[in-house]
Design an enzyme around this catalytic site. Structure first.
Site, PDB file in Angstrom:
ATOM      1  CE  LYS A   1      -4.067  -2.034   2.296  1.00 26.56           C
ATOM      2  NZ  LYS A   1      -5.045  -1.841   3.423  1.00 26.56           N
TER       3      LYS A   1
ATOM      4  CE1 TYR B   1      -9.289  -3.198   0.550  1.00 23.27           C
ATOM      5  CE2 TYR B   1      -8.480  -1.389  -0.803  1.00 23.27           C
ATOM      6  CZ  TYR B   1      -8.249  -2.407   0.117  1.00 23.27           C
ATOM      7  OH  TYR B   1      -6.980  -2.625   0.589  1.00 23.27           O
TER       8      TYR B   1
ATOM      9  CG  PHE C   1     -13.586   1.614   6.891  1.00 27.40           C
ATOM     10  CD1 PHE C   1     -13.046   1.039   5.747  1.00 27.40           C
ATOM     11  CD2 PHE C   1     -14.297   0.803   7.764  1.00 27.40           C
ATOM     12  CE1 PHE C   1     -13.218  -0.310   5.461  1.00 27.40           C
ATOM     13  CE2 PHE C   1     -14.474  -0.552   7.497  1.00 27.40           C
ATOM     14  CZ  PHE C   1     -13.933  -1.108   6.339  1.00 27.40           C
TER      15      PHE C   1
ATOM     16  NE  ARG D   1      -7.066 -12.085   4.904  1.00 27.20           N
ATOM     17  CZ  ARG D   1      -7.562 -10.836   4.905  1.00 27.20           C
ATOM     18  NH1 ARG D   1      -7.371 -10.036   3.859  1.00 27.20           N
ATOM     19  NH2 ARG D   1      -8.237 -10.396   5.933  1.00 27.20           N
TER      20      ARG D   1
ATOM     21  CB  THR E   1      -7.739  -5.476   9.699  1.00 29.32           C
ATOM     22  OG1 THR E   1      -8.193  -6.609   8.967  1.00 29.32           O
ATOM     23  CG2 THR E   1      -8.029  -4.209   8.939  1.00 29.32           C
TER      24      THR E   1
ATOM     25  NE  ARG F   1      -2.657  -5.418   7.293  1.00 22.93           N
ATOM     26  CZ  ARG F   1      -3.804  -5.913   6.853  1.00 22.93           C
ATOM     27  NH1 ARG F   1      -4.424  -6.860   7.529  1.00 22.93           N
ATOM     28  NH2 ARG F   1      -4.327  -5.457   5.726  1.00 22.93           N
TER      29      ARG F   1
ATOM     30  CG  ASN G   1      -4.020  -2.087   6.948  1.00 21.79           C
ATOM     31  OD1 ASN G   1      -3.823  -1.674   5.804  1.00 21.79           O
ATOM     32  ND2 ASN G   1      -5.082  -2.779   7.280  1.00 21.79           N
TER      33      ASN G   1
ATOM     34  CG  HIS H   1      -5.435  -5.891  -0.544  1.00 21.03           C
ATOM     35  ND1 HIS H   1      -6.662  -5.933   0.072  1.00 21.03           N
ATOM     36  CD2 HIS H   1      -5.533  -6.681  -1.646  1.00 21.03           C
ATOM     37  CE1 HIS H   1      -7.482  -6.700  -0.655  1.00 21.03           C
ATOM     38  NE2 HIS H   1      -6.815  -7.165  -1.694  1.00 21.03           N
TER      39      HIS H   1
ATOM     40  CD  GLU I   1      -8.931  -8.635  -3.988  1.00 28.81           C
ATOM     41  OE1 GLU I   1      -7.772  -8.985  -3.689  1.00 28.81           O
ATOM     42  OE2 GLU I   1      -9.832  -8.461  -3.145  1.00 28.81           O
TER      43      GLU I   1
HETATM   44  P1  IDP Z   1      -8.013  -6.536   5.455  1.00 28.75           P
HETATM   45  O1  IDP Z   1      -7.156  -5.563   4.688  1.00 28.75           O
HETATM   46  O2  IDP Z   1      -7.293  -7.085   6.659  1.00 28.75           O
HETATM   47  O3  IDP Z   1      -8.642  -7.607   4.603  1.00 28.75           O
HETATM   48  P2  IDP Z   1     -10.660  -5.300   5.549  1.00 28.75           P
HETATM   49  O4  IDP Z   1     -11.618  -5.494   6.665  1.00 28.75           O
HETATM   50  O5  IDP Z   1     -10.942  -5.986   4.260  1.00 28.75           O
HETATM   51  O6  IDP Z   1      -9.207  -5.674   6.106  1.00 28.75           O
HETATM   52  O7  IDP Z   1     -10.553  -3.728   5.303  1.00 28.75           O
HETATM   53  C1  IDP Z   1      -9.948  -3.223   4.148  1.00 28.75           C
HETATM   54  C2  IDP Z   1      -9.054  -2.063   4.524  1.00 28.75           C
HETATM   55  O8  IDP Z   1      -9.850  -0.972   4.998  1.00 28.75           O
HETATM   56  C3  IDP Z   1      -8.087  -2.342   5.667  1.00 28.75           C
HETATM   57  O9  IDP Z   1      -6.925  -3.017   5.259  1.00 28.75           O
HETATM   58  C4  IDP Z   1      -7.807  -0.933   6.192  1.00 28.75           C
HETATM   59  O10 IDP Z   1      -6.867  -0.233   5.360  1.00 28.75           O
HETATM   60  C5  IDP Z   1      -9.175  -0.288   6.033  1.00 28.75           C
HETATM   61  N1  IDP Z   1      -9.982  -0.419   7.264  1.00 28.75           N
HETATM   62  C6  IDP Z   1     -10.602  -1.534   7.711  1.00 28.75           C
HETATM   63  N2  IDP Z   1     -11.261  -1.294   8.868  1.00 28.75           N
HETATM   64  C7  IDP Z   1     -11.053   0.013   9.144  1.00 28.75           C
HETATM   65  C8  IDP Z   1     -11.480   0.870  10.214  1.00 28.75           C
HETATM   66  O11 IDP Z   1     -12.179   0.465  11.135  1.00 28.75           O
HETATM   67  N3  IDP Z   1     -11.046   2.165  10.150  1.00 28.75           N
HETATM   68  C9  IDP Z   1     -10.267   2.637   9.143  1.00 28.75           C
HETATM   69  N4  IDP Z   1      -9.853   1.867   8.127  1.00 28.75           N
HETATM   70  C10 IDP Z   1     -10.235   0.569   8.122  1.00 28.75           C
HETATM   71 MG    MG Z   2     -10.128  -7.454   3.143  1.00 33.22          MG
END
Ligand code: IDP
Ligand code: MG
Length: 139
Positions: free
Chosen positions: A9, A49, A57, A85, A91, A102, A112, A115, A126
């Protein structure tokens, strides 16, 4: 064998983590089938996404993902989706275990670093968002 899409990212690229992160996947034994550096367009970010559309968010996530260059990779290996993962960690970087990407390098739940696709269906969708079949060593 399984394929997955990884995105290094914008925060990772800014912090000069490209090499460090790719090294982890190489050290693990994964094969890289495709690799590129680009700035993601808003449409592609929204598509990548799409499952989060409507969440509070979402807007900030799209803004973040389009804020600078990223590196996208297709990696292949046994159980690649789940292993990737696990290597990424939770996350929210605060909660991610030490030893994960992370957990070792992040302190945010938005910024974070990485992805990784979360299912075979997401991986296929994707990968095709970022790579044509000619751009991959294997399909
Ligand atoms: P992942 O990347 O671990 O699969 P997802 O739940 O798919 O997590 O969320 C996608 C992305 O959205 C996360 O990697 C993060 O950058 C952002 N994100 C997820 N939850 C939050 C939140 O509660 N606040 C702000 N950003 C979030
Ligand atoms: Mg995800």
């Amino acid at each position: 064998m399984q394929k997955t899409l990884v995105i290094i990212k914008p925060d990772s690229v800014k912090r000069r983590f490209i090499g460090k992160i790719i090294t982890r996947f190489e050290d693990k034994g994964f094969e890289i089938l495709g690799l590129k550096l680009l700035v993601i367009s808003e449409n592609v970010a929204r598509e990548n996404y799409s499952e989060h559309k409507g969440k509070e968010f979402f807007g900030k996530l799209i803004e973040f993902m389009t804020s600078g260059p990223v590196v996208v990779l297709v990696i292949e290996g046994t159980n690649a989706i789940e292993v990737t993962r696990t290597m990424m960690g939770e996350t929210d970087c605060h909660k991610a275990a030490p030893g994960t990407i992370r957990g070792d390098f992040g302190l945010s739940n938005r910024y974070n670093l990485i992805h990784g696709s979360d299912s075979p269906e997401s991986a296929e969708r994707e990968i095709s968002l970022f790579f044509s079949t000619e751009e991959l060593l294997k399909t």
